[in-house]
Each structure stands twice: as C-alpha cells, then as structure tokens.
Design a protein around this motif. Structure first.
Motif, PDB file in Angstrom:
ATOM      1  N   HIS A 110      18.735 120.240  60.256  1.00 27.26           N
ATOM      2  CA  HIS A 110      18.741 119.370  58.826  1.00 27.26           C
ATOM      3  C   HIS A 110      20.016 118.827  58.600  1.00 27.26           C
ATOM      4  N   SER A 111      20.082 117.617  58.610  1.00 30.68           N
ATOM      5  CA  SER A 111      21.517 116.973  58.144  1.00 30.68           C
ATOM      6  C   SER A 111      21.677 116.738  56.535  1.00 30.68           C
ATOM      7  N   TYR A 112      22.708 117.381  55.963  1.00 30.71           N
ATOM      8  CA  TYR A 112      22.713 117.194  54.496  1.00 30.71           C
ATOM      9  C   TYR A 112      23.269 115.840  54.267  1.00 30.71           C
ATOM     10  N   SER A 113      22.918 115.171  53.214  1.00 31.82           N
ATOM     11  CA  SER A 113      23.456 114.045  52.639  1.00 31.82           C
ATOM     12  C   SER A 113      24.925 114.079  52.351  1.00 31.82           C
ATOM     13  N   GLN A 114      25.227 115.376  51.796  1.00 34.11           N
ATOM     14  CA  GLN A 114      26.607 115.685  51.759  1.00 34.11           C
ATOM     15  C   GLN A 114      27.513 115.657  52.857  1.00 34.11           C
ATOM     16  N   GLY A 115      28.722 115.142  52.829  1.00 38.78           N
ATOM     17  CA  GLY A 115      29.811 115.812  53.995  1.00 38.78           C
ATOM     18  C   GLY A 115      30.827 116.522  53.507  1.00 38.78           C
ATOM     19  N   CYS A 116      31.857 116.791  54.051  1.00 39.44           N
ATOM     20  CA  CYS A 116      33.040 117.611  53.699  1.00 39.44           C
ATOM     21  C   CYS A 116      34.309 117.163  54.195  1.00 39.44           C
ATOM     22  N   LEU A 117      35.231 117.202  53.153  1.00 35.60           N
ATOM     23  CA  LEU A 117      36.519 116.658  53.339  1.00 35.60           C
ATOM     24  C   LEU A 117      37.348 117.867  53.530  1.00 35.60           C
TER      25      LEU A 117
ATOM     26  N   SER B 282      33.394 118.801  49.172  1.00 31.49           N
ATOM     27  CA  SER B 282      31.947 118.235  49.793  1.00 31.49           C
ATOM     28  C   SER B 282      31.657 117.289  48.796  1.00 31.49           C
ATOM     29  N   ALA B 283      31.159 115.930  49.065  1.00 31.36           N
ATOM     30  CA  ALA B 283      30.739 114.974  48.508  1.00 31.36           C
ATOM     31  C   ALA B 283      29.803 114.093  49.484  1.00 31.36           C
ATOM     32  N   SER B 284      29.217 112.904  49.097  1.00 36.62           N
ATOM     33  CA  SER B 284      28.484 112.278  49.979  1.00 36.62           C
ATOM     34  C   SER B 284      29.640 111.723  51.173  1.00 36.62           C
ATOM     35  N   LEU B 285      28.702 111.835  52.283  1.00 34.31           N
ATOM     36  CA  LEU B 285      29.521 111.639  53.680  1.00 34.31           C
ATOM     37  C   LEU B 285      30.301 110.161  53.517  1.00 34.31           C
ATOM     38  N   HIS B 286      29.821 109.268  52.814  1.00 25.99           N
ATOM     39  CA  HIS B 286      30.321 107.936  52.749  1.00 25.99           C
ATOM     40  C   HIS B 286      31.723 108.226  51.833  1.00 25.99           C
ATOM     41  N   ARG B 287      31.673 108.890  50.774  1.00 21.83           N
ATOM     42  CA  ARG B 287      32.792 109.188  50.087  1.00 21.83           C
ATOM     43  C   ARG B 287      33.812 109.916  50.699  1.00 21.83           C
ATOM     44  N   CYS B 288      33.235 110.995  51.417  1.00 26.06           N
ATOM     45  CA  CYS B 288      34.259 111.699  52.176  1.00 26.06           C
ATOM     46  C   CYS B 288      35.408 110.731  53.102  1.00 26.06           C
ATOM     47  N   ARG B 289      34.677 109.871  53.821  1.00 27.65           N
ATOM     48  CA  ARG B 289      35.267 109.010  54.726  1.00 27.65           C
ATOM     49  C   ARG B 289      36.248 108.204  54.094  1.00 27.65           C
ATOM     50  N   GLN B 290      35.709 107.743  52.915  1.00 31.80           N
ATOM     51  CA  GLN B 290      36.730 106.713  52.033  1.00 31.80           C
ATOM     52  C   GLN B 290      37.955 107.657  51.589  1.00 31.80           C
ATOM     53  N   LEU B 291      37.773 108.582  51.244  1.00 30.85           N
ATOM     54  CA  LEU B 291      39.024 109.440  50.815  1.00 30.85           C
ATOM     55  C   LEU B 291      39.777 109.895  51.761  1.00 30.85           C
TER      56      LEU B 291
END
Ligand SMILES: Cc1cc2nc3c(=O)[nH]c(=O)nc-3n(C[C@H](O)[C@H](O)[C@H](O)COP(=O)(O)OP(=O)(O)OC[C@H]3O[C@@H](n4cnc5c(N)ncnc54)[C@H](O)[C@@H]3O)c2cc1C
Length: 389
Positions: A171-178, A217-226
């Motif tokens: 199961h993929s989380y909506s969160q990603g990790c930086l 950890s935050a949404s994957l989109h935000r992690c990629r932006q950061l």
C-alpha cells in the motif's frame, strides 16, 4: 567438511545481505553473494540508520560492535513531540529494559558508508564468502536446486521475489519522505527528536558533533518540491518546522525525496528460497524501525542455523520455521508504524483525545515509557518473552 555442504546463494549485498553473509560464513557453508552494484557503489549511499538495542546485540555477537563504535553517534535522550496538541515526552536510557541500561544510550545513529565499508572489508577477508559484485554478478536465471538455500536480500523491488512469484501485498502512502544532512547551531549532540506534525513525522537524528540527519515526511509532491529548492530556500523552509531553539546552519548533502509504502510478503519462504530484509517487508520510517527489523530477520535465521534440529536435519527445516518465527514481529511493527502515522496525521477530536491520553500516560508513567521503548528498541515480541542475552 566445507566441500560437502551445498553453497548458500544471497542476492543483494546491502546492509541485510552483507551482514547475513558474514553471520552464515561462521557455520562453514560456502556463501555466494551477488549484487549488480560494485563495492564502491554499495558503500556510497547517503543515508544514516537509527540503530536500536536489538541491532546492538546482533552486531556484538558477530564481533562488529567494537569496531563500529568509532563511527556510532549515541543519543541519550529521545524527545517525542506532538505538534497538534503541543505536548512532548522525553525518553532517556533510564526508560530502557534493565539489561540495556549499561550502554547509557537510547540508540545510535550510524552512517551507511561506515557500516558498509566495514562489512565489505570483512567479507573480502572471509575465506567462506565469494563476492560476485558489479559486472561479476551473473544476472542470468539460476535454479534454486543448485544451492542449499537461496536468500533474497535484494531490497524492496526484489527481482528474486518476482522471479519465484512470491505473493506480495503493498500500500503506497500519500506521504513521501525527504532526507537531508544538516549542521545546526548550538545543539545538544546527544539528543534525537521525533516530531509528529499534521503533514507527517519529522525525525532529527544526531550524526556526531552538530551534524544531524533530517527525515521529513510530507506529501510526496511537497517533498519533491523541497528537494528541488536552492540551499538557502530549503534551510528557510526547514526553519519553519523545527522544534523550538533549533537553528540550521549548513546543508551538508543534496536533499532526496522518496515515496513511502507499507508492504509485506504473507509468506517469507517457498521451498529453499527465503525473503530477508526489505525484499520481504517494508514500513514507514517513523521510529527508525526499518533496518532494525531487517536485522532481526538476520538474527532469527542465524539462530535457526544453530538450533539442534538444523544441525540434525540440515537446512531443510529452516525456511518454514523462519517464516513462522518472523510473522509476529513483522506484523506488529508494520501495524504499529501504520497506526502512528494515521493517528498523528489526523485532527478529528476523538483522535486528539487519544493522543492527549497517550502522551499523558507516557509523561507520567515510567512503566508505560519502559514498555513502549522496549517494543521500539528490542521488538514487540520481547514483551512476551525474556530478552535475549
Ligand atoms: C528515506 C528513507 C529513510 C530511512 N531511514 C531509516 C532509518 O533511519 N533507520 C533505519 O533503520 N532504516 C531506515 N530506512 C530503511 C533502510 O534504508 C532499509 O531498511 C535498508 O536499506 C534495507 O536494507 P536491505 O539490505 O534489505 O535492502 P537495500 O538496502 O535496498 O539493499 C538491496 C541490495 O540488493 C541489490 N540488488 C538489487 N537487485 C538485485 C539483483 N537482481 N540481484 C542481486 N542484488 C540485487 C541492490 O543493489 C542493493 O545493494 C530508511 C529508508 C528510506 C527510504
């Protein structure tokens, strides 16, 4: 004697496969260790691991702890913060199981490069282990009949697991990790932080002196932006989420963003093929459980190899028993990390009440702190049995 023993094949020379190869070499089996990456590539990942007491025991048993001690950054306090309700609790070594207290540390942070350089140098010196790394790793199909055991330690996308068609639930989380390495100003170098924030957990882990690994950890989109920001903009963003009093000074590496998932294979063996480490399970990095869980797989396999029935019956009984013995630990840690992420990312009043109650109990009950720290540090299954020596 060695000549009569069928070789053991390990696919994957990451931290799980390499440590297992060293442990199995002690039993006299010829070990063939395969990885498509070269030794240099395997050692050069920018990551740090939070080690718990279950890992300390295994590394001590394998004679690696003293040599690694030079590179370990101990933390004496772990501060757990719930930003949603503005409460915190601090764990110290006094909250550990009495058997663990003499170490005076709640846990340790270890840089991947130091760990892998030591494991590689030991593997290269071992007369039992043959390394097939980089171009020498034969990628052509093989049959499991040529080996006493085939061990898949080839990570979360395990080609070996796919080749042998193991069932796999994910199961993929909506969160990603930086992840990023950061130098701070005026910080206690022996304090680690786990902050639960509505967008996801934030871990700040000491790497020695004033350098820390940040796992955000935050949404994957935000992690990629950061991860794509200029250094100064990234540090500005980091400032806005840090615990009070922490000030970042220098960014030490390039931040990297990863997707997060919870996955596991319901059965970890098929005939003489077993899944070990992240080829068999994966969980959210909250609480830094990942590698410690992988190494408890290694510990169980090594214990089974020393057991009387294995000595009598050879390797045949090992895969099935391994699969059964690992089930409870993997399931409880997977569920606990998943529950933590859901509970602390939720702002409904019933959940906030549960969190208030939980934090209150942790703050005021030494027993509650001890039991929760033991579950994190030694594994939940040790709550039902004696702690291994
Ligand atoms: C962002 C992030 C942060 C993390 N933070 C922490 C932490 O703080 N603490 C912690 O304990 N854990 C942490 N983890 C988890 C930790 O990284 C993993 O638990 C650990 O890397 C698992 O080790 P492994 O050896 O099982 O797999 P991997 O490290 O993935 O190694 C697998 C190896 O298999 C090789 N391979 C691939 N294909 C093949 C093939 N066909 N044949 C042979 N070999 C192959 C690969 O090249 C690789 O070397 C984190 C993970 C992430 C993503």
């Amino acid at each position: 004697m060695t000549g009569r023993l069928a070789p053991i094949r390990i696919n994957g020379a990451g931290p799980t496969g390499s440590l297992l190869a060293l442990g199995l070499a002690n039993f006299g089996y010829p070990i063939h260790l395969y990885d498509p990456l070269s030794a240099n590539q395997i050692c050069s990942r920018s990551r740090a691991y939070a080690l718990t007491h279950s890992s300390r025991r295994l590394l001590t048993r394998l004679g690696l702890w003293d040599e690694l001690a030079l590179f370990l950054s101990p933390f004496k306090t772990l501060r757990l913060e719930d930003r949603g309700i503005n409460q915190f609790v601090s764990y110290t070594y006094l909250d550990l199981h009495p058997e663990n207290r003499s170490s005076l540390s709640v846990g340790w942070i270890l840089d991947h490069c130091f760990l892998m350089k030591l494991l590689m140098s030991r593997l290269e010196r071992s007369s039992q282990v043959t390394l097939f790394l980089g171009e020498a790793a034969d990628q052509s199909p093989f049959t499991s009949d040529d080996f006493g055991l085939v061990i898949a330690a080839d990570g979360p996308r395990s080609p070996t697991r796919a080749h042998f068609k193991f069932p796999w639930w994910s199961h993929s989380y909506s969160q990603g990790c930086l992840t990023a390495k950061v130098r701070f100003r005026d910080i206690d170098p022996e304090k680690a932080f786990e902050c639960f924030r509505p967008e996801g957990p934030l871990a700040i882990l000491p790497l020695g002196n004033t350098d820390f690994q940040v796992v955000w950890s935050a949404s994957l989109h935000r992690c990629r932006q950061l991860a794509g920001l200029e250094t100064s903009a990234f540090l500005d963003q980091l400032c806005t989420i840090l615990p009070n009093g922490l000030e970042p000074d220098v960014l030490l590496d390039s931040p990297a963003a990863f997707p997060l998932e919870i996955s596991f294979a319901p059965k970890l063996h098929q005939q003489n093929v077993v899944l070990v480490g992240e080829s068999g399970h994966r969980c959210h990095p909250v609480g830094g459980q990942g590698l410690n869980l992988c190494w408890r797989d290694v510990e169980t396999l090594l214990q089974l190899m020393t057991s009387a029935s294995c000595v009598r019956r050879g390797l045949k009984a090992v895969p099935g028993r391994y699969s059964r013995l690992r089930f409870f630990d993997l399931l409880t840690v997977g569920l606990a990390t998943d529950l933590l992420v859901r509970l602390f990312s939720n702002r409904q009043s019933a959940f906030l009440l549960v969190r208030r109650l939980g934090l209150f109990m942790l703050k005021h009950s030494p027993l509650f702190r001890r039991v929760s720290l033991q579950a994190m540090s030694d594994g939940p299954s040790t709550l039902l049995q004696k702690l291994p020596k």
